[in-house]
Scaffold this active site. Structure first.
Site, PDB file in Angstrom:
ATOM      1  N   ARG A  94       0.822  -1.209   0.000  1.00  0.00           N
ATOM      2  CA  ARG A  94       0.000   0.000   0.000  1.00  0.00           C
ATOM      3  C   ARG A  94       0.862   1.268   0.000  1.00  0.00           C
ATOM      4  O   ARG A  94       0.467   2.285  -0.517  1.00  0.00           O
ATOM      5  CB  ARG A  94      -0.874  -0.005   1.265  1.00  0.00           C
ATOM      6  N   TYR A  95       2.007   1.201   0.660  1.00  0.00           N
ATOM      7  CA  TYR A  95       2.906   2.348   0.771  1.00  0.00           C
ATOM      8  C   TYR A  95       4.246   1.967   0.132  1.00  0.00           C
ATOM      9  O   TYR A  95       4.626   0.788   0.160  1.00  0.00           O
ATOM     10  CB  TYR A  95       3.180   2.696   2.236  1.00  0.00           C
ATOM     11  N   ARG A  98       7.012  -0.143   2.463  1.00  0.00           N
ATOM     12  CA  ARG A  98       6.685  -1.298   3.307  1.00  0.00           C
ATOM     13  C   ARG A  98       5.583  -2.153   2.702  1.00  0.00           C
ATOM     14  O   ARG A  98       4.757  -1.659   1.936  1.00  0.00           O
ATOM     15  CB  ARG A  98       6.274  -0.856   4.721  1.00  0.00           C
ATOM     16  N   CYS A 107      -5.373 -17.695  13.963  1.00  0.00           N
ATOM     17  CA  CYS A 107      -4.994 -16.894  15.128  1.00  0.00           C
ATOM     18  C   CYS A 107      -5.203 -17.744  16.379  1.00  0.00           C
ATOM     19  O   CYS A 107      -5.933 -18.737  16.347  1.00  0.00           O
ATOM     20  CB  CYS A 107      -5.877 -15.657  15.243  1.00  0.00           C
ATOM     21  N   CYS A 111     -11.011 -12.364  17.357  1.00  0.00           N
ATOM     22  CA  CYS A 111     -11.595 -11.153  17.926  1.00  0.00           C
ATOM     23  C   CYS A 111     -12.902 -10.882  17.189  1.00  0.00           C
ATOM     24  O   CYS A 111     -12.953 -10.950  15.957  1.00  0.00           O
ATOM     25  CB  CYS A 111     -10.626  -9.993  17.737  1.00  0.00           C
ATOM     26  N   CYS A 114     -12.755  -8.305  14.310  1.00  0.00           N
ATOM     27  CA  CYS A 114     -11.612  -8.436  13.397  1.00  0.00           C
ATOM     28  C   CYS A 114     -11.901  -7.864  12.010  1.00  0.00           C
ATOM     29  O   CYS A 114     -12.910  -8.178  11.397  1.00  0.00           O
ATOM     30  CB  CYS A 114     -11.227  -9.899  13.267  1.00  0.00           C
ATOM     31  N   ARG A 116     -10.276  -8.599   9.414  1.00  0.00           N
ATOM     32  CA  ARG A 116     -10.069  -9.642   8.388  1.00  0.00           C
ATOM     33  C   ARG A 116     -10.925 -10.858   8.695  1.00  0.00           C
ATOM     34  O   ARG A 116     -10.573 -11.989   8.355  1.00  0.00           O
ATOM     35  CB  ARG A 116      -8.588 -10.031   8.320  1.00  0.00           C
ATOM     36  N   ASP A 277     -12.741  -0.706  12.291  1.00  0.00           N
ATOM     37  CA  ASP A 277     -12.962  -0.789  10.845  1.00  0.00           C
ATOM     38  C   ASP A 277     -14.392  -1.222  10.543  1.00  0.00           C
ATOM     39  O   ASP A 277     -15.077  -1.807  11.390  1.00  0.00           O
ATOM     40  CB  ASP A 277     -11.972  -1.792  10.235  1.00  0.00           C
ATOM     41  N   ASP A 314      -8.026   3.575   9.235  1.00  0.00           N
ATOM     42  CA  ASP A 314      -7.718   2.998   7.932  1.00  0.00           C
ATOM     43  C   ASP A 314      -8.856   3.399   7.010  1.00  0.00           C
ATOM     44  O   ASP A 314      -9.998   2.944   7.179  1.00  0.00           O
ATOM     45  CB  ASP A 314      -7.613   1.471   8.023  1.00  0.00           C
ATOM     46  N   LYS A 321      -3.684   4.630   6.103  1.00  0.00           N
ATOM     47  CA  LYS A 321      -3.999   5.052   7.467  1.00  0.00           C
ATOM     48  C   LYS A 321      -3.830   6.558   7.589  1.00  0.00           C
ATOM     49  O   LYS A 321      -2.829   7.086   7.114  1.00  0.00           O
ATOM     50  CB  LYS A 321      -2.945   4.404   8.371  1.00  0.00           C
TER      51      LYS A 321
HETATM   52  S1  SF4 Z   1      -7.774  -8.948  15.044  1.00  0.00           S
HETATM   53 FE1  SF4 Z   1      -8.194 -10.608  13.567  1.00  0.00          FE
HETATM   54  S2  SF4 Z   1      -6.179 -11.141  12.738  1.00  0.00           S
HETATM   55 FE2  SF4 Z   1      -5.821 -10.014  14.659  1.00  0.00          FE
HETATM   56  S3  SF4 Z   1      -5.710 -11.608  16.273  1.00  0.00           S
HETATM   57 FE3  SF4 Z   1      -7.824 -10.881  16.212  1.00  0.00          FE
HETATM   58  S4  SF4 Z   1      -8.829 -12.342  14.844  1.00  0.00           S
HETATM   59 FE4  SF4 Z   1      -6.635 -12.547  14.455  1.00  0.00          FE
END
Ligand code: SF4
Length: 363
Positions: A94-95, A98, A107, A111, A114, A116, A277, A314, A321
């Site tokens: 994206r940049y 990096r 994971c 979460c 999340c 993603r 997000d 973001d 960002k």
């Molecule tokens: S935010 Fe998403 S990618 Fe990060 S630890 Fe939690 S579930 Fe995994």
């Protein structure tokens, strides 16, 4: 409800009910959520949850709720536009200087907010094949402007120490790479995984390793989590933090202050406070930008610069960002009635108490 300790990671809604982390009445709704988004609660995280507190900030982060089935306008499967900026599998560029390098799709915990969530977890994207891994390395090698690689995913510390050592050494061998940064939740979700072998795998010659810890509430920084971070830091790996501003978890200044102090006490420099997000089914966990700015203003008045993260957004669609914290400086003609020198452009600077002061225009 009373909580029953667990020795293994809980992945099924029925297990959450059996261990007192959800009620039997919730089960049908949770089954629907779990069919769509991954669930995992490690023993360390389960032990932090108070089942008698309906608003427990740890439970809000990890125990699914049927609110996740409600998608709001503006929410999208790829909220920060990873796909738009992925030139080869596993890389997000994206940049100029990096890239993200997404090695795994799993994971230690999942979460509920999340960004993603459509791509992480069992049954979602698969990890990188060896061919794709080699192609991603070739991409980085061919771009001398890339100075920093950020290992993310998924959680890169889910890889075995042996595999991590191979990856770190492959990356460190690329001359123009200066920094390898790993983003992880493992030190809080499964601190025992930060073994001497894993720490040693992260230390390489030829590039500097940084670790960014994701935690959102001071209670996550248990004695074991702090000890896991200390093992990384004592080995010479600097750490920064990243947190997400979450409604009912850390959206009050006392909680944010305690979190930032806990990071600094653990030798972790607060780095990012992300605005939530637009991930699908996460509206119940998001705050407004105005509330986030107000919290940052209050935080500035309560703790030193060492404890200040950058409040960032973001921009949806993959535009990168941007810092979105409050501004403390503005043109004088818009902030004071200065009749003595009305034509001269000067600045007004706001101090930590909210009082405004004039500052001259030039050197
Ligand atoms: S935010 Fe998403 S990618 Fe990060 S630890 Fe939690 S579930 Fe995994």
């Amino acid at each position: 409800m009373s909580r029953k300790d667990t020795a293994t990671t809980l992945r099924q809604p029925a297990e959450l009910v059996a261990h007192g982390l959800a009620s039997i009445e919730q089960l049908a709704g949770l089954e629907q959520v779990a069919a769509r988004y991954a669930v995992a609660v490690t023993p360390d995280i389960a032990a932090l949850i108070d089942p008698d507190d309906p608003d427990d900030p740890i439970a809000r982060q990890f125990i699914p709720t049927s609110a996740e089935l409600a998608m709001q306008p503006g929410e999208r499967a790829d909220p920060i536009g990873d796909q738009t900026h992925s030139p080869v599998s596993g890389i997000v560029h994206r940049y100029p200087d990096r890239v993200l390098f997404k090695l795994v799709h799993v994971c230690a915990v999942y979460c509920r907010f999340c960004f993603r969530r459509e791509t992480v977890g069992p049954g979602k994207d698969s990890g990188l094949s060896d061919t794709a891994y080699r192609a991603a390395l070739d991409y980085i090698r061919a771009k001398p402007a890339i100075w920093e690689v950020i290992l993310t995913g998924g959680d890169p510390l889910m890889l075995s120490p042996r595999r991590l050592a191979e990856i770190m050494s492959d990356l460190a061998a690329i001359d123009h790479l200066g920094i390898i940064r790993l983003h992880t939740r493992v030190p809080v979700a499964d601190p025992a995984r930060i073994s001497a072998e894993l720490v040693s795998a992260l230390r390489v010659t030829g590039a500097t390793t940084w670790v960014a810890l994701h935690a959102n509430h001071a209670r996550e920084l248990t004695a074991s989590a702090r000890a896991a971070c200390a093992r990384l830091i004592d080995s010479g790996i600097p750490m920064v933090s990243q947190s997400v501003l979450l409604r009912g978890v850390n959206d009050d200044v006392a909680t944010l202050e305690a979190l930032m102090r806990a990071f600094v006490e653990s030798r972790i420099k607060p780095y990012y406070l992300h605005h939530g997000d637009l991930a699908p089914g996460t509206a119940h966990l998001r705050t407004t930008l105005a509330h986030g700015q107000e919290l940052m203003r209050s935080l500035r008045g309560r703790v030193s610069g060492l404890c200040q993260p950058d409040y960032v957004l973001d921009i949806p669609g993959g535009h990168g960002k941007s810092p979105i914290g409050p501004s403390y400086v503005e043109q004088a003609n818009s902030c004071v009635d200065d009749r003595d020198r009305p034509q001269e452009t000067r600045y007004c600077v706001t101090d930590y108490c909210g009082d405004v002061h004039l500052y001259p225009p030039g050197p």
